[in-house]
Design an enzyme around this catalytic site. Structure first.
Site, PDB file in Angstrom:
ATOM      1  CG  ASN A   1      43.370  37.875  41.284  1.00 38.39           C
ATOM      2  OD1 ASN A   1      44.083  38.473  40.479  1.00 38.39           O
ATOM      3  ND2 ASN A   1      42.371  37.099  40.896  1.00 38.39           N
TER       4      ASN A   1
ATOM      5  CG  ASP B   1      38.366  39.572  33.961  1.00 36.42           C
ATOM      6  OD1 ASP B   1      39.441  39.376  34.581  1.00 36.42           O
ATOM      7  OD2 ASP B   1      37.266  39.230  34.412  1.00 36.42           O
TER       8      ASP B   1
ATOM      9  CG  ASP C   1      38.869  41.644  39.323  1.00 39.07           C
ATOM     10  OD1 ASP C   1      37.668  41.798  39.086  1.00 39.07           O
ATOM     11  OD2 ASP C   1      39.582  40.821  38.728  1.00 39.07           O
TER      12      ASP C   1
ATOM     13  CG  HIS D   1      34.720  41.053  40.984  1.00 38.35           C
ATOM     14  ND1 HIS D   1      35.212  40.228  40.004  1.00 38.35           N
ATOM     15  CD2 HIS D   1      33.793  40.324  41.645  1.00 38.35           C
ATOM     16  CE1 HIS D   1      34.613  39.043  40.083  1.00 38.35           C
ATOM     17  NE2 HIS D   1      33.744  39.083  41.066  1.00 38.35           N
TER      18      HIS D   1
HETATM   19  O1  DOR Z   1      36.710  35.043  35.296  1.00 40.45           O
HETATM   20  C1  DOR Z   1      37.376  35.614  36.145  1.00 40.45           C
HETATM   21  N1  DOR Z   1      38.672  35.286  36.363  1.00 40.45           N
HETATM   22  N2  DOR Z   1      36.809  36.545  36.874  1.00 40.45           N
HETATM   23  C2  DOR Z   1      37.436  37.119  37.914  1.00 40.45           C
HETATM   24  O2  DOR Z   1      36.861  37.952  38.548  1.00 40.45           O
HETATM   25  C3  DOR Z   1      38.763  36.672  38.307  1.00 40.45           C
HETATM   26  C4  DOR Z   1      39.501  36.093  37.177  1.00 40.45           C
HETATM   27  C5  DOR Z   1      40.715  35.339  37.624  1.00 40.45           C
HETATM   28  O3  DOR Z   1      41.507  35.878  38.404  1.00 40.45           O
HETATM   29  O4  DOR Z   1      40.906  34.212  37.163  1.00 40.45           O
HETATM   30 ZN    ZN Z   2      36.512  40.541  38.286  1.00 45.92          ZN
END
Ligand code: DOR
Ligand code: ZN
Length: 403
Positions: A99, A287, A156, A183
């Site tokens: 992402n 994460d 994700d 996810h």
């Molecule tokens: O807390 C999160 N932050 N969960 C996610 O699934 C994405 C991630 C992000 O990219 O900031």
């Molecule tokens: Zn995630």
């Protein structure tokens, strides 16, 4: 010429070993591991000797779930600050989620990220390709153009809502020897019930995995129900693996901090720790989700976690719950390295000398201002934890030194 290093009088821990001994690193690889008898440890061709008395040597950690925001959101993190944060946390291998902006949906970004990370030279990275093109949730035509080296697919940050798209990705995982990382979040519950959002989608994903015989990995499992479903699926022989995060086992929802999936209840933590003890959890993944202060104020979910992971896991799992260091090494190194296809994750002759020297008894107070990460977004500032990363080695080179 590369330096040859000897680490002596050291407690050597990996998934298979817990012993005092001596490790010799030559040409970037582990050349011998032996009990501390001088005759086995003597070697003339050594430039650096490290006395490891009272310390522990483990394979460096590997993180299956990291956001380095590069390209596109480098005000939050970039490959350079992310790499420095990783080695400060004892990590030398990370899987980078897709992402970014542009989204990692093809070989161009995949190769560019890999090349730039290699140039920085602190860690190995493995970029993930999105399941849907540009994370649009609608089409996956780009998956027809992947090269053989791609290892992971994931949407994700969002998740794959379409069950057909999930099935197709899992079918492809068999053909191309990939892992689909899920996810698990059913968006129809995202604004009302994040527990149902995770549980329904976990159930769907396990079913899709069973239907297709594909290769599924469930990310950041956080609920009691989800981890139970996964344990049941594993008992049935479904080809599924899972990761849990340090923050989901260390913090309950009494700490008000936005992360996705959200922090849960004590009973969820208890179930996850039981599942770890039962051998149903495959990996710890952070994460690591760096954000700027402004983004955080505006509700961005996530915790900057890669620099605290070892300390949180050591404190919660080893010190509080009597899980042994060998199991921790399996979760933080052995399994993730295996999934990434790396010759790392064990302290055995012939393995890459990606190692971490740690103090497991020192008590430290977390100070987020010491983070190498651009982002200090963590609710853990000021917490007292056990453990300290002293030195991180990548291919026999010291890439982090805190001694
Ligand atoms: O807390 C999160 N932050 N969960 C996610 O699934 C994405 C991630 C992000 O990219 O900031
Ligand atoms: Zn995630």
């Amino acid at each position: 010429m590369m330096e040859n290093i000897k680490i002596e009088n050291i407690r050597i821990i990996d998934k298979n070993t817990d012993k005092i001994g001596c490790v010799i690193i030559k040409d970037g690889k582990i050349s011998s591991v032996s009990a501390s008898d001088a005759q086995f440890c003597s070697d003339k061709d050594i430039q650096t000797v490290i006395d490891g008395k009272g310390k522990v040597l483990m394979p460096s950690f590997a993180d299956l779930h990291v956001h380095f925001r590069d390209p596109g959101f480098t005000y939050k993190e970039d490959l350079s600050t992310g790499s420095k944060a990783a080695v400060r946390g004892g990590y030398t291998s990370v899987v980078l989620m897709a992402n970014t902006n542009p989204v990692c949906s093809g070989m161009e970004i995949y190769n560019d990220v890999k090349r730039r990370a290699e140039k920085i030279g602190l860690i190995d990275v493995e970029p993930v390709i999105s399941v849907s093109e540009n994370l649009n949730g609608e089409n996956s035509g780009h998956l027809n153009e992947l090269s053989a080296e791609v290892k992971f697919l994931s949407d994700d940050g969002k998740g794959v809502m379409s069950s057909k798209m999930m099935e197709d990705a899992l079918e492809l995982s068999k053909k191309l020897n990939l892992v689909v990382m899920s996810h698990a979040e059913d968006h129809s519950f995202s604004s009302t019930d994040m527990r149902k959002a995770e549980n329904y989608m976990t159930l769907r994903d396990i079913y899709a995995c069973e239907q297709t015989g594909g290769r599924l990995h469930l990310c950041h499992v956080s609920t009691k129900e989800a981890i139970e479903m996964i344990a049941d699926a594993k008992k049935k022989g479904v080809n599924v693996t899972c990761e849990v995060t340090p923050h989901h086992i260390f913090l309950t929802d009494e700490v008000k901090y936005r992360v996705n999936p959200p922090l849960r209840k004590q009973e969820d933590i208890d179930s996850i720790i039981n599942a770890i003890k039962g051998g149903y959890v495959d990996a710890i993944a952070t994460d690591h989700a760096p954000h700027s202060e402004d983004d955080k104020k505006n509700g961005a979910p996530g915790i900057s976690g890669i620099e605290l992971s070892f300390q949180l896991c050591l404190t919660k799992l080893v010190k509080e719950n009597n899980i042994d260091l060998q199991s921790l090494s399996r979760l933080m190194s052995y399994f993730p390295c295996k999934m990434m296809g790396l010759n790392k994750g064990l302290i055995e002759e012939g393995y890459e000398a990606d190692l971490v020297l740690v103090d497991i008894d020192k008590k430290t107070k977390i100070d987020v201002n010491k983070f190498e990460s651009k982002s200090k977004n963590s609710p853990l500032d000021g917490y007292e934890v056990y453990g300290e990363v002293l030195m991180t080695f990548k291919s026999g080179k010291i890439v982090y030194n805190n001694v």
